[in-house]
Design an enzyme around this catalytic site. Structure first.
Site, PDB file in Angstrom:
ATOM      1  N   TYR A 114       3.336   0.257   0.603  1.00  0.00           N
ATOM      2  CA  TYR A 114       4.409   0.624   1.301  1.00  0.00           C
ATOM      3  C   TYR A 114       3.942   2.031   2.380  1.00  0.00           C
ATOM      4  CZ  TYR A 114       7.055  -2.532  -1.177  1.00  0.00           C
ATOM      5  OH  TYR A 114       7.595  -3.572  -1.739  1.00  0.00           O
ATOM      6  N   LEU A 115       3.195   2.800   1.717  1.00  0.00           N
ATOM      7  CA  LEU A 115       2.583   3.896   2.644  1.00  0.00           C
ATOM      8  C   LEU A 115       1.535   3.355   3.571  1.00  0.00           C
ATOM      9  CD1 LEU A 115       2.262   6.751  -0.137  1.00  0.00           C
ATOM     10  CD2 LEU A 115       4.243   6.371   1.428  1.00  0.00           C
TER      11      LEU A 115
END
Length: 148
Positions: A114-115
């Protein structure tokens, strides 16, 4: 150690993402033992710091009474020793805080999925944190496109 404090900030931001994505994990079985070990290390460092401060006080007393260069260099060594022990103590305290906050959150999932690695790489460069502190060797190979 500024790198340890920066990594704590990074992990807190990552933790916020993990909480939003509900990346929970069971608290490890040996968590309390690990925290106990870290707390024992912290207590030992506090004792070391007391001892280093006492030695520094003695060295200051000697320096006041004598102007010899060897006594002055000894005083400088004691000052450096106190600073080193303070840094080590701070690093251990940050490590304990980070471990405690991460006990039931899976940070790896959010970091990998997600990052955006370009943001993490830019953050590392901006805050002078080695990329090795954020990504392990396999992850660095996976995100080579973002690191270069």
């Amino acid at each position: 150690d500024p790198v340890a404090a920066q990594m704590l900030a990074y992990n807190r931001a990552n933790r916020a993402v993990a909480v939003l994505c509900n990346h929970q994990r069971a608290v490890p079985k040996n968590f309390s033992q690990q925290m106990e070990r870290i707390n024992e290390k912290i207590e030992a460092k506090k004792k070391d710091l007391k001892e280093a401060n006492r030695q520094l006080k003695d060295a200051k007393q000697q320096a006041k009474n004598s102007k010899a260069s060897s006594v002055q260099s000894n005083l400088e060594k004691k000052k450096k020793a106190v600073e080193r022990v303070k840094d080590q103590l701070h690093k251990l305290e940050v490590q304990a805080t980070d471990k405690d906050e991460n006990k039931d959150i899976a940070l790896g999932t959010s970091k990998l999925n997600y990052l955006d690695p370009r943001i993490s790489v830019a953050w590392c460069k901006k805050h002078d944190v080695p990329i090795e502190k954020v990504y392990n060797k396999t992850q660095r190979q996976k995100f080579m496109w973002a690191i270069d």
